[in-house]
Design an enzyme around this catalytic site. Structure first.
Site, PDB file in Angstrom:
ATOM      1  N   LEU A 256       0.831  -1.196   0.000  1.00  0.00           N
ATOM      2  CA  LEU A 256       0.000   0.000   0.000  1.00  0.00           C
ATOM      3  C   LEU A 256       0.868   1.248   0.000  1.00  0.00           C
ATOM      4  O   LEU A 256       0.543   2.245  -0.656  1.00  0.00           O
ATOM      5  CB  LEU A 256      -0.927   0.004   1.216  1.00  0.00           C
ATOM      6  N   TYR A 257       1.981   1.206   0.728  1.00  0.00           N
ATOM      7  CA  TYR A 257       2.911   2.337   0.719  1.00  0.00           C
ATOM      8  C   TYR A 257       3.340   2.661  -0.705  1.00  0.00           C
ATOM      9  O   TYR A 257       3.295   3.815  -1.145  1.00  0.00           O
ATOM     10  CB  TYR A 257       4.134   2.012   1.580  1.00  0.00           C
TER      11      TYR A 257
END
Length: 454
Positions: A256-257
């Site tokens: 997700l980062y």
């Protein structure tokens, strides 16, 4: 029937009809009265329910407005804006910190200034005479005392850090009203690949919403600043081509980062295209060094080795060593400053684009991937202690097995050339670590001469 009887019967009928008429009128009046009472009672109950509903239910928009007001008030209180006696003093500090001390120097707003890369860049810019104003929310993703210690370093260089959140639009607009920034070095972000599995919303709030809010304020500023911002090598995700080039695909994020950083690059393209903002994204490759982040492997490996605790060393699913393109902080700082110095002016005015604006993306790495096992061996030598290694297969938590930067584009455009190898960089980090935390490693005396000459 006698006439008298007929008359009596007629009177009786008329009397009954009259009484019936009176009863109907009475019934109608009672019904009307009852209806009015019922209506009024219903209205009263409805009003009571409405009041109870209003007091106990807060619409989403109201709660957001309340939260925004609370954030706005908290940020301004933290900087002294609400206090009339300190408002002018606060603005004076903002102006002084932002004012360049050299001719034609830059005036730079550095977000994430109390962070690892942000603090180093702020000091480097200030030392060469640029105006630097820091901005940071001092969140507790990792030890805030380390961030405060960095803040103290910056204060010694006369760099003031405004404490606030990227999503506080009024505070950002206030800063741009006070200072005509020439540049923004946007380094504030929610970092960490694995933490995204625990707190995904923090990445959306900081890396996407925070970026958009900053760009919204910057697009309306006069003059519009040129913006250099931190993307990440994580955007390459599942890419298997090596070394990683800016021309390679970045549409397969593994975390997700990484996805939020990729989204940031697309958002940057949009604001460049519509509003004429000059934007340069920098893809950092595993930055390390003194004053680093405690959540990074080199940092918590050092802590674990010194405390005799075991460390997990990942291997790929096919039992290969995991390797990283570890990049020393001083090399990253040179890259950031080079990007700032070569950033062209934004072309918008009043939120409207006046012409094509510069849009760039660069890799900033060391170009020499090193296996994590080799990093551990170097730390063992510097600390004089053997690590308790625990070899495990890399979990599916967003980490990638290998990174390798191609930096030829950055070299061509602003002379970026990393010069610090991992052994040299780790020696400097360990020297800082043992000094900052007051630890005496077994080989400190043996290495003191080498450390002093590094």
């Amino acid at each position: 029937m006698p006439p008298s009887a007929t008359a009596d019967t007629s009177k009786t009928v008329k009397l009954e009809r009259y009484n019936s008429y009176l009863r109907k009128i009475h019934s109608t009046k009672v019904l009307n009265a009852s209806s009015k009472v019922l209506f009024r009672a219903t209205l009263l109950v409805a009003l009571v329910l409405l009041l109870l509903f209003a007091f106990n239910y807060h619409p989403l928009s109201d709660s957001r407005a309340a939260a925004s007001h609370h954030l706005h008030r908290r940020s301004f209180l933290s900087t002294g804006i609400f206090s009339s006696s300190s408002s002018s003093a606060w603005e004076k500090r903002v102006r002084q910190s932002s004012t360049a001390k050299r001719q034609h120097g830059l005036s730079v707003l550095v977000t994430g200034a109390a962070g690892f890369v942000g603090s180093h860049c702020s000091i480097a810019l200030r030392k060469r005479g640029d105006g630097v104003l820091g901005f940071d929310n001092f969140n507790d993703y990792y030890d805030t005392s380390l961030k405060r210690a960095r803040q103290n370093l910056l204060e010694k260089q006369q760099v003031f850090i405004v404490e606030g959140d990227l999503n506080d639009g009024p505070l950002l607009r206030k800063l741009f009203d006070i200072v005509p920034f020439t540049h923004v070095l946007h380094l504030a972000a929610q970092a960490g690949v694995r933490y995204a599995m625990k707190n995904p919303q923090s990445y959306i709030s900081s890396n996407i919403a925070g970026l958009v809010n900053l760009l919204e304020v910057a697009k309306a500023a006069n003059p519009q600043p040129a913006i250099v911002w931190a993307s990440s090598s994580s955007v390459y995700g599942l890419n298997t081509e090596n070394p990683f080039s800016e021309e390679h695909r970045t549409d397969q994020p593994a975390s997700l980062y990484a996805a939020t950083k990729k989204a940031g690059e697309e958002i940057a393209h949009t604001y460049n295209h519509i509003y004429g903002l000059s934007l340069t994204g920098l893809r950092f490759f595993t930055v390390y060094g003194p004053w680093g982040r405690p959540d990074m492997a080199y940092f918590f490996f050092t802590k674990a080795i010194l405390h005799g605790k075991s460390i997990d060393i990942y291997r790929t699913q096919d039992n290969q060593e995991v390797a990283r393109d570890f990049t020393y902080i001083d090399d990253i700082v040179k890259g950031c400053v080079g990007a700032l110095d070569t950033a062209e002016k934004s072309t918008g005015s009043g939120g409207k684009k006046r012409g094509p604006a510069q849009l760039r993306v660069y890799n900033l790495g060391n170009t020499s991937p090193v296996p994590v096992g080799r990093l551990v061996s170097i730390l063992e030598g510097l600390l004089g202690t053997k690590a308790k290694k625990h070899l495990i297969k890399m979990p599916r938590n967003g980490d990638v097995p290998y990174t390798h930067a191609n930096v030829s584009l950055a070299y061509r455009d602003f002379g970026y050339k990393p010069t610090t190898d991992l052994a040299t960089g780790l020696r400097k980090f360990v020297k800082w670590y043992v000094g900052y935390y007051g630890i005496q490693p077994r080989v400190k005396k043996e290495n003191s001469h080498a450390d002093d000459s590094a």
